[in-house]
Structure formats: structure tokens, C-alpha cells
Design a protein around this motif. Sequence first.
Motif, PDB file in Angstrom:
ATOM      1  N   THR A  47       0.845  -1.194   0.000  1.00 60.85           N
ATOM      2  CA  THR A  47       0.000   0.000   0.000  1.00 60.85           C
ATOM      3  C   THR A  47       0.881   1.246   0.000  1.00 60.85           C
ATOM      4  O   THR A  47       1.727   1.398   0.885  1.00 60.85           O
ATOM      5  N   PRO A  48       0.744   2.118  -1.020  1.00 59.94           N
ATOM      6  CA  PRO A  48       1.589   3.316  -1.042  1.00 59.94           C
ATOM      7  C   PRO A  48       1.253   4.257   0.095  1.00 59.94           C
ATOM      8  O   PRO A  48       0.099   4.363   0.519  1.00 59.94           O
ATOM      9  N   SER A  49       2.276   4.932   0.589  1.00 55.58           N
ATOM     10  CA  SER A  49       2.078   5.899   1.666  1.00 55.58           C
ATOM     11  C   SER A  49       2.041   7.310   1.089  1.00 55.58           C
ATOM     12  O   SER A  49       2.535   7.555  -0.017  1.00 55.58           O
ATOM     13  N   GLU A  50       1.454   8.224   1.833  1.00 53.34           N
ATOM     14  CA  GLU A  50       1.378   9.607   1.368  1.00 53.34           C
ATOM     15  C   GLU A  50       2.767  10.244   1.294  1.00 53.34           C
ATOM     16  O   GLU A  50       3.045  11.039   0.396  1.00 53.34           O
ATOM     17  N   ALA A  51       3.647   9.874   2.214  1.00 56.50           N
ATOM     18  CA  ALA A  51       4.978  10.465   2.233  1.00 56.50           C
ATOM     19  C   ALA A  51       5.827   9.973   1.066  1.00 56.50           C
ATOM     20  O   ALA A  51       6.619  10.727   0.496  1.00 56.50           O
ATOM     21  N   ASP A  52       5.659   8.703   0.685  1.00 59.40           N
ATOM     22  CA  ASP A  52       6.457   8.119  -0.393  1.00 59.40           C
ATOM     23  C   ASP A  52       5.566   7.188  -1.216  1.00 59.40           C
ATOM     24  O   ASP A  52       5.588   5.966  -1.039  1.00 59.40           O
ATOM     25  N   PRO A  53       4.771   7.746  -2.138  1.00 61.59           N
ATOM     26  CA  PRO A  53       3.790   6.929  -2.852  1.00 61.59           C
ATOM     27  C   PRO A  53       4.413   5.892  -3.784  1.00 61.59           C
ATOM     28  O   PRO A  53       3.817   4.855  -4.048  1.00 61.59           O
ATOM     29  N   PHE A  54       5.618   6.172  -4.320  1.00 64.98           N
ATOM     30  CA  PHE A  54       6.210   5.260  -5.298  1.00 64.98           C
ATOM     31  C   PHE A  54       7.292   4.365  -4.704  1.00 64.98           C
ATOM     32  O   PHE A  54       7.622   3.335  -5.283  1.00 64.98           O
ATOM     33  N   PRO A  56       7.475   2.234  -2.054  1.00 66.81           N
ATOM     34  CA  PRO A  56       7.119   0.829  -1.809  1.00 66.81           C
ATOM     35  C   PRO A  56       6.963   0.010  -3.088  1.00 66.81           C
ATOM     36  O   PRO A  56       7.309  -1.172  -3.116  1.00 66.81           O
ATOM     37  N   MET A  57       6.443   0.645  -4.149  1.00 60.48           N
ATOM     38  CA  MET A  57       6.269  -0.075  -5.406  1.00 60.48           C
ATOM     39  C   MET A  57       7.620  -0.421  -6.028  1.00 60.48           C
ATOM     40  O   MET A  57       7.821  -1.539  -6.526  1.00 60.48           O
ATOM     41  N   PHE A  58       8.551   0.553  -6.020  1.00 62.38           N
ATOM     42  CA  PHE A  58       9.882   0.291  -6.558  1.00 62.38           C
ATOM     43  C   PHE A  58      10.590  -0.803  -5.761  1.00 62.38           C
ATOM     44  O   PHE A  58      11.250  -1.673  -6.330  1.00 62.38           O
ATOM     45  N   GLU A  59      10.431  -0.763  -4.454  1.00 64.73           N
ATOM     46  CA  GLU A  59      11.047  -1.779  -3.603  1.00 64.73           C
ATOM     47  C   GLU A  59      10.428  -3.151  -3.864  1.00 64.73           C
ATOM     48  O   GLU A  59      11.130  -4.173  -3.909  1.00 64.73           O
ATOM     49  N   HIS A  60       9.119  -3.168  -4.035  1.00 64.89           N
ATOM     50  CA  HIS A  60       8.408  -4.417  -4.334  1.00 64.89           C
ATOM     51  C   HIS A  60       8.919  -5.017  -5.642  1.00 64.89           C
ATOM     52  O   HIS A  60       9.182  -6.230  -5.724  1.00 64.89           O
ATOM     53  N   PHE A  61       9.097  -4.184  -6.656  1.00 74.14           N
ATOM     54  CA  PHE A  61       9.581  -4.677  -7.944  1.00 74.14           C
ATOM     55  C   PHE A  61      11.033  -5.148  -7.834  1.00 74.14           C
ATOM     56  O   PHE A  61      11.400  -6.193  -8.384  1.00 74.14           O
TER      57      PHE A  61
END
Length: 250
Positions: A47-54, A56-61
Motif C-alpha cells: 500500500t503506497p504511503s502519502e509520504a512516499d507513494p512510489f 514501496p512499489m519500486f522496492e516491491h519490484f
Amino acid sequence: MMRFSYSAIWADTVNMLKSHGSLIGAVAGVFLLLPTLLTGYFLPQPTPSEADPFGPMFEHFANNWPWLLIGNLFNMVGAIAIYLLLLRGREQTVGRAIAAALPILPFYLLMSILTNLAIGLGLGLFILPGIYLLGRLFPASPVLVTQQPRNPLAAIRDSWALTRGRGWAVAGLVAIVFVVGMLVSFVITAILGSVLLLAGGREGIGGMLVLILSSALTAALYAVLTVLVAAIYRALRGGPESTVDLSKGI
């Protein structure tokens, strides 16, 4: 210039879905639904956070890219097989289409990388260039599947020629179907998902059933978009039996 009719293309899409529904469903179940379901279960998106929306996604990938790549390769085999079923005549069977899709996969992957890079760069330039490139390059997929010999660069070139003067029209039609499909999926998931979660619980069978529902809707939308692109390709060629001279200027 050939008339590009949204209603005629959608009618052709619906006709192909009806006439090849069981074959498309068999391919989509294995190569679209199953990878989506397994990825969603074992590698759920953060789930993206308001402070760092992208972030978590980059880390997930970064952490899971090999498995995500395998899932995408399965999706590509499914898309290629669907194109073969629709564009290679009625003698095609699911088994033959899947077998024929495998040697096409490396060329399809390279073409997808090139087209996605171009579209991604275009989206980075104020979005509109990317949408235009999407319209010009979408038919490259069925072009590659039906051409001999396989050549990703030639498929891109021929797609560019086929969509001459039709880039925005192609992009608009794909966008309409995609947005409507996403809205329908959202409504169905919201309504049925709420019932399933109430009945089975978020951490129990209810959560699993919601994941299955969401994965099925995603796979269905992917399949419909694939058939739509096949119908667009047929329309740009002038119909199932005609051809377009791609040797003329772009």
C-alpha cells in the motif's frame, strides 16, 4: 482514407469473443488468470504511503522482479495464443496456438520492451505524446504474430504505417474500453467483495474469494483488450480478408 468505425470494431470484438469464447477462456484461464492469482497471493502489492507513494512499489519490484517477469511472460504467451486463434483461421486449436506461441515469445518480448520504452518516454513528456505513441504502436502485437519472418523492428514499422492518420482514434478506443472495463471491475469488486468479506472474513475464506474475483476480472479485461487490438488490426487492414500496402510512406 479508410473509415475507422468504433462501432464496427466493437461489433467485431464481440463477434470474436462469442465465436471463440471457449478457446479464449481456456487460454486466459491458464496464462492470464492463474499468474495474476498466484502473484496476488504470494506477492501482494504494498500500500503506497502519502509520504512516499512510489517507494514501496519500486522496492516491491526490486525484490520480486524475477517472479513478476515470469508472470508477465505467461501473460505474453496467452496474448500471442489468443492472436493466433483469432487471426490464423479456424483450424487453430488451443494446443496448437500455445505451441506456436512459444517460439514467437522472444521476439514478442523484445518488441514489447521497445514499444513500452517509447510509450513510457512519451508519457514522461507531458503524457500526450505517450498516449499518441500508444495508439500508433498497439497494433504491433498482432502484426508481429502474423508476420513472417518475425522481426520486432519491422512489426513496429508496420504498426506505424497501419495507424497512419489513426493514432489518436486507436488510442481513444483502447482508452474507452479500458476505463469502462476498470469501472465495471471496480463496481463488481466493491459490491460482491463486500458480501464475500462479510461472509468469510478478511483474513479467512472471504479474502481469498475476493482475490479470486479480482484476478478473474483483471484477466477478463486483459483478454477483452487483446481481442479488441486484434479487431483494430483487422479494421486497419481493411477487414479479415484484405491487406494493406505497408510499403508506402508513413
